[in-house]
Write a protein that holds these residues in place. Structure first.
Motif, PDB file in Angstrom:
ATOM      1  N   VAL A   1      -1.889   5.504   5.248  1.00 61.47           N
ATOM      2  CA  VAL A   1      -2.442   5.171   3.476  1.00 61.47           C
ATOM      3  C   VAL A   1      -4.261   5.262   3.966  1.00 61.47           C
ATOM      4  O   VAL A   1      -4.477   4.425   4.741  1.00 61.47           O
ATOM      5  CB  VAL A   1      -2.238   3.861   3.006  1.00 61.47           C
ATOM      6  CG1 VAL A   1      -2.726   3.437   1.948  1.00 61.47           C
ATOM      7  CG2 VAL A   1      -0.430   3.448   2.679  1.00 61.47           C
TER       8      VAL A   1
ATOM      9  N   HIS B   1      -4.523   1.720  -1.913  1.00 58.16           N
ATOM     10  CA  HIS B   1      -4.881   0.000  -0.645  1.00 58.16           C
ATOM     11  C   HIS B   1      -4.457  -0.632  -1.846  1.00 58.16           C
ATOM     12  O   HIS B   1      -4.761  -0.999  -2.775  1.00 58.16           O
ATOM     13  CB  HIS B   1      -6.030   0.135  -0.295  1.00 58.16           C
ATOM     14  CG  HIS B   1      -6.316   1.403   1.072  1.00 58.16           C
ATOM     15  ND1 HIS B   1      -5.692   0.412   2.423  1.00 58.16           N
ATOM     16  CD2 HIS B   1      -6.696   2.682   1.319  1.00 58.16           C
ATOM     17  CE1 HIS B   1      -6.427   1.211   3.114  1.00 58.16           C
ATOM     18  NE2 HIS B   1      -6.407   2.282   2.708  1.00 58.16           N
TER      19      HIS B   1
ATOM     20  N   SER C   1       0.846  -1.143   0.270  1.00 59.85           N
ATOM     21  CA  SER C   1       0.257  -0.143   0.116  1.00 59.85           C
ATOM     22  C   SER C   1       0.514   1.464   0.033  1.00 59.85           C
ATOM     23  O   SER C   1       1.025   2.363  -0.445  1.00 59.85           O
ATOM     24  CB  SER C   1      -0.689   0.199   1.204  1.00 59.85           C
ATOM     25  OG  SER C   1      -1.866  -0.957   1.386  1.00 59.85           O
TER      26      SER C   1
HETATM   27  N1  LIG Z   1      -5.881   1.938   8.403  1.00 59.49           N
HETATM   28  C1  LIG Z   1      -5.283   1.070   7.668  1.00 59.49           C
HETATM   29  N2  LIG Z   1      -4.737   0.619   6.391  1.00 59.49           N
HETATM   30  C2  LIG Z   1      -3.832   0.026   5.727  1.00 59.49           C
HETATM   31  C3  LIG Z   1      -3.396   1.091   5.969  1.00 59.49           C
HETATM   32  N3  LIG Z   1      -1.779   0.751   5.725  1.00 59.49           N
HETATM   33  C4  LIG Z   1      -2.022  -0.757   4.387  1.00 59.49           C
HETATM   34  N4  LIG Z   1      -3.508  -0.990   5.224  1.00 59.49           N
HETATM   35  C5  LIG Z   1      -4.126  -2.027   5.188  1.00 59.49           C
HETATM   36  O1  LIG Z   1      -3.660  -3.237   5.598  1.00 59.49           O
HETATM   37  C6  LIG Z   1      -3.423  -5.035   4.871  1.00 59.49           C
HETATM   38  C7  LIG Z   1      -2.147  -4.553   4.420  1.00 59.49           C
HETATM   39  O2  LIG Z   1      -1.912  -4.157   3.495  1.00 59.49           O
HETATM   40  P1  LIG Z   1      -0.632  -4.871   2.584  1.00 59.49           P
HETATM   41  O3  LIG Z   1      -0.126  -3.494   2.175  1.00 59.49           O
HETATM   42  O4  LIG Z   1      -1.435  -5.847   1.805  1.00 59.49           O
HETATM   43  O5  LIG Z   1       0.687  -5.215   3.705  1.00 59.49           O
HETATM   44  P2  LIG Z   1       2.276  -5.432   3.125  1.00 59.49           P
HETATM   45  O6  LIG Z   1       3.298  -5.244   3.940  1.00 59.49           O
HETATM   46  O7  LIG Z   1       2.175  -5.505   1.003  1.00 59.49           O
HETATM   47  O8  LIG Z   1       1.718  -7.395   3.965  1.00 59.49           O
HETATM   48  P3  LIG Z   1       2.304  -8.522   2.442  1.00 59.49           P
HETATM   49  O9  LIG Z   1       2.631  -8.612   1.445  1.00 59.49           O
HETATM   50  O10 LIG Z   1       1.567  -9.661   2.693  1.00 59.49           O
HETATM   51  O11 LIG Z   1       3.859  -8.558   3.421  1.00 59.49           O
HETATM   52  C8  LIG Z   1      -4.162  -3.869   3.676  1.00 59.49           C
HETATM   53  O12 LIG Z   1      -5.767  -4.599   3.719  1.00 59.49           O
HETATM   54  C9  LIG Z   1      -4.147  -2.381   3.508  1.00 59.49           C
HETATM   55  O13 LIG Z   1      -5.476  -1.479   2.769  1.00 59.49           O
HETATM   56  C10 LIG Z   1      -2.793   2.273   6.648  1.00 59.49           C
HETATM   57  O14 LIG Z   1      -1.992   2.849   6.600  1.00 59.49           O
HETATM   58  N5  LIG Z   1      -3.999   2.220   7.585  1.00 59.49           N
END
Ligand SMILES: Nc1nc2c(ncn2[C@@H]2O[C@H](COP(=O)(O)OP(=O)(O)OP(=O)(O)O)[C@@H](O)[C@H]2O)c(=O)[nH]1
Ligand SMILES: [Mg+2]
Length: 264
Positions: A238, A122, A110
Motif C-alpha cells: 500500500v 493508508h 490499509s
Molecule cells: N510502507 C508501507 N506502509 C504500510 C503498508 N500498509 C500499511 N502501511 C502503514 O502501516 C501502518 C499500519 O497500518 P494499518 O492498516 O493501520 O494496520 P492494521 O493491521 O490495520 O493495524 P491494527 O488496526 O492496529 O490492527 C500505517 O501507518 C499504514 O500507513 C504498506 O504496504 N507499505
C-alpha cells in the motif's frame, strides 16, 4: 478658614484617590477575567481541533462505507457499526463474513480500504475493535470484518472464526521479529477449522527490509496449513495514497470474490 477648607477637601481627595485605586483594582480584575476567558477560549479551540481530527477520521471511515454501500441499503452495516463501538460477546448470527486478521500494524485496514476503493488508502489509526467494510463488485457483495490486531482484541479472533467465510491473514513482511508471533496466531486460528480457505497477504513489499514471498511462506510455515485447505499467498503493498491499487491486489480481490462465492 482656608486651612479648614483645605482640610475639608483632603478627605474628598482621599476618597477620590481611594475610588481611583478601587477602579484600577476592578480594571485589573477585569483583565484577569478576560485573560482567563481567552485561555478558556484557546483550550476550547484545542478541543475543537482534536474533535476536528476525530471528525476527519470518522469521515474517512464513512467514505469507504458509503462508497461501497450506497446510502439507504446499509441497515445491516449500521448494526455492524454498533459492534464497532461495543464488541458483542457473541458473534451476531448473520451472513458469513470474510475475516481480516493479523498483528497490529500489519496493514489490514490499509489493504481493506484500498481493496474497497480500488485506490491506495493508508489507514490513519489503529483499529480499536472492529472494522466492517462491504464491497460490491459487479456480481457479488462481500462483507469483510477486520478485528484489531492489538492484544486486547485478539481474543475475539477465534470467536468470530466460526462465522468466517474465509480468512485473510495480513503480515508485515518487514517486521521480521514478529513473524514468529504472527505464525503462532495463524496456526492457532486455522487449527480450529481444517477447511477454511486462507489468503495470506505478505504486505509492505515496498519496504527494503521486506521478506519476499518464499521467505514469508517459510516463516509462516504455510506448507503445514493442511492439504484440504485452499491457500493463497500474495505479496502486497500500500504505497502512495490515491494511486491505483497494484494489479496483484486486484487479482487478490477477484480471487477472494470467487472463494467467497464458492463458500456460500
Ligand atoms: N510502507 C508501507 N506502509 C504500510 C503498508 N500498509 C500499511 N502501511 C502503514 O502501516 C501502518 C499500519 O497500518 P494499518 O492498516 O493501520 O494496520 P492494521 O493491521 O490495520 O493495524 P491494527 O488496526 O492496529 O490492527 C500505517 O501507518 C499504514 O500507513 C504498506 O504496504 N507499505
Ligand atoms: Mg486496522
Amino acid at each position: 478658614m482656608e486651612k479648614g477648607k483645605k482640610k475639608g477637601k483632603e478627605p474628598e481627595k482621599e476618597k477620590i484617590r481611594e475610588k481611583g485605586k478601587e477602579e484600577k483594582k476592578k480594571e485589573v480584575e477585569k483583565e484577569k477575567v478576560k485573560g482567563k476567558e481567552k485561555e478558556r477560549g484557546r483550550d476550547k479551540g484545542k478541543g475543537e481541533k482534536s474533535n476536528g481530527k476525530e471528525e476527519e477520521k470518522r469521515k474517512e471511515r464513512e467514505t469507504v462505507k458509503e462508497k461501497e454501500h450506497p446510502k439507504g441499503t446499509t441497515e445491516e452495516t449500521e448494526k455492524d457499526n454498533g459492534a464497532l463501538a461495543r464488541p458483542p460477546l457473541e458473534p451476531p448470527e448473520k451472513n458469513k463474513q470474510i475475516l481480516v486478521l493479523g498483528l497490529d500494524g500489519a496493514g489490514k485496514t490499509s489493504v481493506l480500504h484500498s481493496l474497497a476503493l480500488n485506490r491506495v488508502q493508508h489507514s490513519v489509526a489503529p483499529t480499536q475493535g472492529f472494522n466492517a467494510v462491504c464491497i460490491n463488485t459487479e456480481d457479488s457483495q462481500m462483507e469483510f470484518l477486520e478485528i484489531g490486531g492489538s492484544e486486547p482484541f485478539r481474543s475475539y479472533w477465534e470467536m468470530y472464526l466460526s462465522r468466517g467465510l474465509l480468512l485473510i491473514f495480513v503480515v508485515d513482511s518487514a517486521d521480521h521479529n514478529r513473524l514468529p508471533e504472527a505464525k503462532k496466531h495463524l496456526h492457532q486460528l486455522i487449527g480450529t477449522n481444517p477447511i477454511l480457505p486462507l489468503v495470506v497477504f505478505a504486505n509492505k513489499q515496498d519496504l527494503e527490509a521486506a521478506y519476499r514471498i518464499t521467505d514469508i511462506h517459510e516463516a509462516l510455515a504455510l506448507s503445514e496449513v493442511g492439504n484440504d485447505r485452499k491457500m493463497f499467498l500474495f505479496g502486497t503493498q500500500v504505497t502512495e495514497n490515491g494511486s491505483e491499487i497494484p494489479s496483484v491486489m486486484q487479482d487478490a480481490k477477484d480471487l477472494i470474490a470467487h472463494l467467497a462465492a464458492d463458500m456460500q
